[in-house]
Motif scaffolding. Structure first.
Motif, mmCIF file in Angstrom:
data_model
loop_
_atom_site.group_PDB
_atom_site.id
_atom_site.type_symbol
_atom_site.label_atom_id
_atom_site.label_comp_id
_atom_site.label_asym_id
_atom_site.label_seq_id
_atom_site.Cartn_x
_atom_site.Cartn_y
_atom_site.Cartn_z
ATOM 1 N N LEU A 56 -7.845 -0.576 98.495
ATOM 2 C CA LEU A 56 -6.858 0.450 98.847
ATOM 3 C C LEU A 56 -5.819 -0.127 99.808
ATOM 4 C CD1 LEU A 56 -9.103 3.627 99.362
ATOM 5 C CD2 LEU A 56 -7.770 2.968 97.349
ATOM 6 N N LYS A 57 -6.268 -1.026 100.686
ATOM 7 C CA LYS A 57 -5.332 -1.679 101.606
ATOM 8 C C LYS A 57 -4.334 -2.534 100.837
ATOM 9 C CE LYS A 57 -4.196 -2.487 105.927
ATOM 10 N NZ LYS A 57 -3.820 -1.420 106.864
ATOM 11 N N VAL A 58 -4.809 -3.192 99.789
ATOM 12 C CA VAL A 58 -3.908 -3.988 98.946
ATOM 13 C C VAL A 58 -2.885 -3.077 98.280
ATOM 14 C CG1 VAL A 58 -3.794 -5.427 96.880
ATOM 15 C CG2 VAL A 58 -5.604 -5.805 98.553
ATOM 16 N N LYS A 59 -3.331 -1.918 97.813
ATOM 17 C CA LYS A 59 -2.402 -0.968 97.200
ATOM 18 C C LYS A 59 -1.347 -0.513 98.208
ATOM 19 C CE LYS A 59 -5.387 0.995 93.604
ATOM 20 N NZ LYS A 59 -5.988 2.242 93.067
ATOM 21 N N LYS A 279 -11.382 -5.562 105.158
ATOM 22 C CA LYS A 279 -10.306 -4.620 104.878
ATOM 23 C C LYS A 279 -9.236 -4.659 105.956
ATOM 24 C CE LYS A 279 -12.784 -0.727 106.976
ATOM 25 N NZ LYS A 279 -13.483 0.546 106.703
ATOM 26 N N ARG A 280 -9.571 -5.167 107.153
ATOM 27 C CA ARG A 280 -8.571 -5.317 108.204
ATOM 28 C C ARG A 280 -7.785 -6.621 108.039
ATOM 29 N NH1 ARG A 280 -12.318 -3.717 113.498
ATOM 30 N NH2 ARG A 280 -13.183 -1.775 112.625
ATOM 31 N N VAL A 281 -8.461 -7.635 107.517
ATOM 32 C CA VAL A 281 -7.826 -8.947 107.383
ATOM 33 C C VAL A 281 -6.823 -8.977 106.237
ATOM 34 C CG1 VAL A 281 -8.278 -11.402 106.929
ATOM 35 C CG2 VAL A 281 -9.812 -10.101 108.394
ATOM 36 N N VAL A 282 -7.055 -8.206 105.180
ATOM 37 C CA VAL A 282 -6.227 -8.300 103.985
ATOM 38 C C VAL A 282 -4.839 -7.693 104.194
ATOM 39 C CG1 VAL A 282 -6.872 -6.099 102.920
ATOM 40 C CG2 VAL A 282 -6.370 -8.079 101.472
ATOM 41 N N GLY A 283 -4.667 -6.865 105.192
ATOM 42 C CA GLY A 283 -3.374 -6.223 105.411
ATOM 43 C C GLY A 283 -2.398 -7.131 106.143
ATOM 44 N N ILE A 284 -1.110 -6.796 106.035
ATOM 45 C CA ILE A 284 -0.053 -7.507 106.759
ATOM 46 C C ILE A 284 0.443 -6.564 107.855
ATOM 47 C CG2 ILE A 284 2.151 -8.728 106.609
ATOM 48 C CD1 ILE A 284 1.645 -9.224 103.708
#
Length: 486
Positions: A56-59, A279-284
Motif C-alpha cells: 500500500l505504501k508503494v501505491k 513498510k517504513r523503509v519503502v517510502g520516500i
C-alpha cells in the motif's frame, strides 16, 4: 494548420494515432494496477499484513508520482514562459557551455544521418517549440527559465528515481529475508533440544569457555576498545551472525520479555518485526526529497558532486554494520566482566543503552537513508546513460563512473546479506519488544478488548456522573422545601 510553431494539435492529428497511443498507455496502466491488486490479494491470503501495508505504501508513492506528473504537465506552459535575464543562466551549470555547443552539433549530425526524414521532422518540431519560447522571451530580451525539453527530462528523472528506489528496497528485503530464513534451522534444532532435555538437570556454564564469549570478548580496557571495534568492523563482511550469537541473543530476548515461554518462536517474531519495519523503509519521505533537491543544486560542472556523494551511503553502511556488531560485543563483555561461572545457560541483558542515542529505531532511519541514497545514485546513473549517453559531460570520466557503479553494487549486496539480517536480530536487544510479538489474531483481540474496556469505563463514569447529579438535584429540592417551611 493550427498550433503555430509548436506542431499540430489534436484538431489536426489522425484519430488512429490518438486511439493507438491512448490504448497503449491505458493498457500499461491497467496491467500495473492489476499486478499490484493481485499482489495485495496474495499477501492477504498468506496473512502477510506488514508486507501488504508495504505494498500500500508503494501505491501511495506511485500516486504521489502521478500527482507530481500531473502538476508538471499542467504548469509546464506557465513555467516555460517564465523569462529571466540571460546572464543568470550562465552560472551553476552541470556542463560547460562549450561542451553543450559541441554536443548539439554531434546530436544534429547523428539524427540526420541515422534516422533521416523522421528524426529530422522530430528535431524540427522540438526546434520549433524552442523557437516559440525564445520568441516569447526574446521580445523581452530574456531567456526561458526552463525549456520544454529540460522540463521533460526532469519529469522522467523523478519517475526513474521512484521506480528504482522501490525496486532496490524490494530486492533488499527479499535477499535479506532469504538470509534470515537460513537461521530457521537453528531455531528448529534448539526447540528440539529443549524438548529432549531433562528440565530438572541444572548445568554450570563457564563463561570464558562459552562460544559466544570466546568470539566477542577481547579483554578489558584499551585492548577491548581497539580490538572490539576492529573485530566488529571486520565481522560484518565475513560472519555477521553465528549459531552461538543467534541462540544467545534469542535466550536473552525470551528471558527478558517472555520468561514463561521458553519455547517461544523467536525466528518467526523476528521476521514479522522486520516486515513491519519494511513498510517504513519503502517510502520516500519528505526529507529524502529535500536531499534530491540539494543534490540537484550542487551538481555543478567541476564539483563532481555525483562522485563524492556516492561515498555517503558507503560510509554510513559501514558505520551501521560496525555498530550493530559492536552491540553484540558489548553484550558479551557485560557477561564476561561480571561472571566467571554461572548456573544454567548464559543470559545477556537487552538494553537501549547499547544503541545510538538510546534509540534502536535510529538504525532503521539510517538504513532508510542508505537505501534511498544508493537508489538515487543508481537512478541518476541510469537516467543520464539513457537520456544523454555514456559520454555525457554529467556522467564524467571513466575514473569517476566505475567507482560509482562498484560502490552501488557493493552497498546493495552488503546491505542485503549482512546489515539487514544484523538489524533484524540486534534491534531485538532493545529494552522493549514490538507489537509483532503477538500473532495478528491476538493483536486484533487485544485491540478489541481495549476498545471495549474504554467504552465500559466511559459508560461507568457517565452513569456515576449522572447519579451524582440526580442526588444533587434531590438534595436541592429537600433544602428548598425546608427553607419554605421555615
Amino acid at each position: 494548420m493550427a498550433g503555430g510553431g509548436e506542431g499540430p494539435t489534436l484538431e489536426f492529428t489522425p484519430t488512429w494515432v490518438v486511439a493507438v497511443v491512448c490504448t497503449v498507455i491505458v493498457g500499461i496502466s491497467l496491467a500495473a494496477e492489476r499486478a499490484l491488486h493481485s499482489g495485495g490479494k496474495y499477501l492477504k491470503r498468506k496473512k502477510q499484513k506488514p508486507l501488504y501495508e508495504a505494498l500500500l505504501k508503494v501505491k501511495e508513492e506511485l500516486m504521489l508520482l502521478g500527482f507530481i506528473s500531473l502538476l508538471l504537465t499542467v504548469f509546464q506552459n506557465r513555467i516555460t514562459k517564465i523569462c529571466v535575464k540571460p546572464e543568470i543562466m550562465d552560472k551553476w551549470l552541470p556542463c560547460s557551455l562549450d561542451h553543450n555547443d559541441q554536443t548539439n552539433e554531434d546530436v544534429a549530425h547523428f539524427s540526420t544521418s541515422l534516422f533521416g526524414g523522421i528524426a529530422g521532422y522530430t528535431r524540427r518540431l522540438l526546434a520549433a517549440g524552442g523557437e516559440a519560447q525564445q520568441g516569447y522571451c526574446g521580445k523581452k530580451h530574456k531567456v526561458p527559465l526552463l525549456s520544454v525539453e529540460a522540463f521533460h527530462h526532469l519529469h522522467i528523472f523523478i519517475f526513474v528515481l521512484a521506480i528504482v528506489h522501490v525496486t532496490f528496497c524490494a530486492l533488499t528485503i527479499v535477499f535479506g529475508g532469504l538470509k534470515i530464513h537460513q537461521w530457521k534451522k537453528w531455531e528448529d534444532e534448539h526447540s528440539k533440544e529443549i524438548n529432549e532435555a531433562d528440565e530438572v538437570q541444572v548445568k554450570i556454564t563457564h563463561v570464558q569457555e562459552h562460544d559466544f564469549v570466546k568470539d566477542h570478548f577481547w579483554g578489558i580496557g584499551k585492548n577491548y576498545r581497539l580490538m572490539g571495534w576492529l573485530h566488529s568492523f571486520l565481522n560484518q563482511f565475513f560472519r555477521s551472525v553465528t549459531r552461538s550469537d543467534y541462540l544467545t541473543l534469542r535466550l536473552g530476548f525470551i528471558t527478558t520479555h517472555c520468561k514463561g515461554n521458553p519455547k517461544f518462536n523467536f525466528h518467526t517474531y523476528m521476521v514479522r518485526a522486520l516486515e513491519d519495519d519494511f513498510k517504513r523503509v519503502v517510502g520516500i519521505s519528505w526529507y529524502l526529497w529535500i536531499f534530491v533537491v540539494l543534490f540537484m543544486l550542487m551538481n555543478v560542472d567541476g564539483w563532481h558532486a555525483y562522485f563524492w556523494i556516492a561515498f555517503v551511503p558507503f560510509f554510513l553502511l559501514l558505520a551501521v554494520g560496525t555498530k550493530l556488531q559492536h552491540v553484540i560485543t558489548q553484550l558479551a563483555h557485560e557477561v564476561a566482566e561480571k561472571h566467571i561461572a554461572i548456573e544454567g545457560e548464559l543470559i545477556v541483558q537487552p538494553s537501549d543503552e547499547h544503541f545510538w542515542f538510546g534509540k534502536p529505531k535510529f538504525v532503521l532511519f539510517l538504513i532508510h537513508f542508505i537505501l534511498f541514497q544508493n537508489a538515487f545514485e543508481m537512478a541518476f546513473f541510469f537516467w543520464i546513460w539513457v537520456q544523454y549517453g555514456f559520454t555525457s559531460c554529467i556522467m564524467g570520466k571513466v575514473k569517476y563512473i566505475i567507482p560509482r557503479i562498484v560502490i552501488g553494487v557493493f552497498i546493495q549486496v552488503l546491505c542485503s546479506y549482512s546489515t539487514l539480517p544484523l538489524y533484524a536480530i540486534v534491534t531485538q536487544m532493545g529494552s522493549n519488544f514490538k507489537k509483532a510479538i503477538f500473532d495478528e489474531d491476538i493483536r486484533l483481540g487485544l485491540v478489541g478488548w481495549a476498545k471495549k474496556a474504554r467504552r465500559r469505563k466511559a459508560s461507568i463514569d457517565a452513569s456515576s456522573s449522572g447519579t451524582g447529579s440526580d442526588v444533587g438535584v434531590q438534595l436541592g429540592k429537600v433544602n428548598q422545601k425546608t427553607t419554605t417551611k421555615s
